[in-house]
Design a protein around this motif. Structure first.
Motif, PDB file in Angstrom:
ATOM      1  N   SER A 210       0.849  -1.195   0.000  1.00  0.00           N
ATOM      2  CA  SER A 210       0.000   0.000   0.000  1.00  0.00           C
ATOM      3  C   SER A 210       0.879   1.237   0.000  1.00  0.00           C
ATOM      4  O   SER A 210       1.915   1.273   0.677  1.00  0.00           O
ATOM      5  CB  SER A 210      -0.923   0.023   1.227  1.00  0.00           C
ATOM      6  OG  SER A 210      -1.654   1.233   1.303  1.00  0.00           O
TER       7      SER A 210
ATOM      8  N   GLU B 121      -6.712   0.016   7.901  1.00  0.00           N
ATOM      9  CA  GLU B 121      -6.793  -0.827   6.712  1.00  0.00           C
ATOM     10  C   GLU B 121      -8.177  -1.467   6.632  1.00  0.00           C
ATOM     11  O   GLU B 121      -8.633  -2.113   7.580  1.00  0.00           O
ATOM     12  CB  GLU B 121      -5.715  -1.912   6.763  1.00  0.00           C
ATOM     13  CG  GLU B 121      -5.634  -2.740   5.497  1.00  0.00           C
ATOM     14  CD  GLU B 121      -4.564  -3.803   5.587  1.00  0.00           C
ATOM     15  OE1 GLU B 121      -3.694  -3.836   4.698  1.00  0.00           O
ATOM     16  OE2 GLU B 121      -4.594  -4.592   6.552  1.00  0.00           O
TER      17      GLU B 121
ATOM     18  N   GLN C  24      -7.635  -1.214   1.197  1.00  0.00           N
ATOM     19  CA  GLN C  24      -7.222   0.179   1.152  1.00  0.00           C
ATOM     20  C   GLN C  24      -7.140   0.751   2.560  1.00  0.00           C
ATOM     21  O   GLN C  24      -7.727   0.207   3.499  1.00  0.00           O
ATOM     22  CB  GLN C  24      -8.203   1.004   0.314  1.00  0.00           C
ATOM     23  CG  GLN C  24      -9.631   1.014   0.848  1.00  0.00           C
ATOM     24  CD  GLN C  24     -10.554   1.875   0.008  1.00  0.00           C
ATOM     25  OE1 GLN C  24     -10.103   2.745  -0.721  1.00  0.00           O
ATOM     26  NE2 GLN C  24     -11.856   1.637   0.119  1.00  0.00           N
ATOM     27  N   TRP C  25      -6.386   1.844   2.669  1.00  0.00           N
ATOM     28  CA  TRP C  25      -6.249   2.528   3.946  1.00  0.00           C
ATOM     29  C   TRP C  25      -7.142   3.769   3.940  1.00  0.00           C
ATOM     30  O   TRP C  25      -7.062   4.586   3.023  1.00  0.00           O
ATOM     31  CB  TRP C  25      -4.787   2.908   4.190  1.00  0.00           C
ATOM     32  CG  TRP C  25      -3.956   1.715   4.531  1.00  0.00           C
ATOM     33  CD1 TRP C  25      -3.451   0.792   3.667  1.00  0.00           C
ATOM     34  CD2 TRP C  25      -3.571   1.286   5.842  1.00  0.00           C
ATOM     35  NE1 TRP C  25      -2.766  -0.185   4.354  1.00  0.00           N
ATOM     36  CE2 TRP C  25      -2.816   0.093   5.682  1.00  0.00           C
ATOM     37  CE3 TRP C  25      -3.771   1.788   7.125  1.00  0.00           C
ATOM     38  CZ2 TRP C  25      -2.276  -0.595   6.758  1.00  0.00           C
ATOM     39  CZ3 TRP C  25      -3.231   1.113   8.197  1.00  0.00           C
ATOM     40  CH2 TRP C  25      -2.489  -0.070   8.018  1.00  0.00           C
TER      41      TRP C  25
END
Length: 326
Positions: free
Chosen positions: A50, A87, A96-97
């Motif tokens: 990420s 997260e 995704q964060w």
């Protein structure tokens, strides 16, 4: 032959290791949060899973939230604010964060200097230190909602609560939570590097359950040292000692303190200075105990990592010095 496990990108300013999930988080000068995962634990290789632009300013510190509260990190920014990112997996293929909570910088240029998470009786607490000398304690009542932080208390790092100051300028602060979990009252140690001597010395704060307030129960400084700026503080894990052990670093060196467990009639804990360690050429700026609380690792201006231990007679000595390779 030595082999690099990971090469960080140019502009990386800080990093934090998650010992539970074997992950690394890094922050950069351009506000990018990067997460590295071990693609093959047997080979100790890491890949970027990420990479997110979380701010238009530099990240100066990144820290993982305690693992029982999920995969989340907190970032402190050079503009004075900090935020918590979590997260979220929509499905196994899409992770995704996302932003959980943003603590914006103060318009009066008051900056967040340090933060520290602590777990106590199934609740998560967050200690924050600000450049004006204030300490704020936030609490998370619901472990499933990382966005719902509540301000529990705010105070200055002084023993005398009626002390008043004018404008305070702090370059840094260091917080270390007592990692001992269970039924005991939560406590932490904090010291400042400021222009106000009374703020600087490391104090141990403990939560008084009966009166629902934080109280200073110990000051880790002798009479001649109380005004010395504190660079970093580290509270050792306790695996059965009849006292707590805390390390503090000032321009005079690294001091090892023993703090008693039983308060006197005024609610104060006994303090004993047991060692003053010198070896770094300049100040020590980061310290970390091992999981047993027996070995202290320090880094300083000389660019070396030094390991300290005490012998069976309680005499502290340098066990090793690690020089980084070029």
């Amino acid at each position: 032959m030595e082999k690099a496990l990971l090469t960080l990108e140019k502009g990386t300013t800080c990093s934090a290791w998650n010992y539970c999930s074997q992950r690394l988080a890094t922050g950069s000068v351009n506000g990018t949060l990067t997460i590295f995962d071990s693609s093959d634990p047997s080979s100790s290789s890491f890949t970027i899973t990420s990479k997110s632009k979380v701010r238009d300013t530099s990240i100066v510190k990144v820290m993982w939230v305690p693992p029982e509260y999920g995969d989340a990190v907190a970032c402190i920014f050079s503009d004075g604010g900090f935020s918590i990112w979590e997260e979220v997996a929509e499905d196994p293929e899409h992770v995704q964060w996302v932003l959980c909570k943003s603590f914006d910088g103060n318009p009066n240029q008051v900056q967040v200097l340090d933060i520290e998470f602590g777990v106590f009786l199934n609740s998560l607490k967050l200690i924050t230190a600000y450049s004006d000398g204030l300490v704020k304690v936030y609490e998370l009542p619901d472990p499933l909602e990382l966005k719902n932080w509540q301000l529990q208390a705010e105070f200055q790092n002084v023993v005398d609560s009626v002390t008043k100051f004018g404008k305070v300028v702090s370059l840094s602060a260091s917080i270390s939570w007592n990692s001992q979990r269970g039924e005991q009252q939560p406590s932490f140690a904090i010291g400042f590097n400021s222009d106000i001597p009374l703020l600087n010395s490391t104090k141990v704060w403990e939560f008084d359950l009966d009166h629902q307030r934080w109280l200073p129960v110990a000051e880790l400084a002798l009479s001649d040292d109380k005004g010395d700026p504190v660079y970093t503080v580290s509270w050792a894990p306790n695996i059965g000692r009849p006292y707590e052990m805390i390390a503090t670093a000032t321009q005079k060196g690294i001091t090892i303190w023993h703090v008693g467990l039983n308060p006197d009639q005024d609610g104060r804990l006994s303090v004993d200075k047991v060692a003053l360690l010198s070896g770094h050429e300049g100040g020590a700026w980061q310290m970390e105990w091992d999981m047993s609380g027996m070995t202290l690792a320090t880094t300083g201006d000389d660019g070396k990592v030094r390991l300290w231990q005490s012998n069976l007679n309680g005499v502290w000595h340098e066990q090793a010095a690690i020089q980084p390779t070029t």
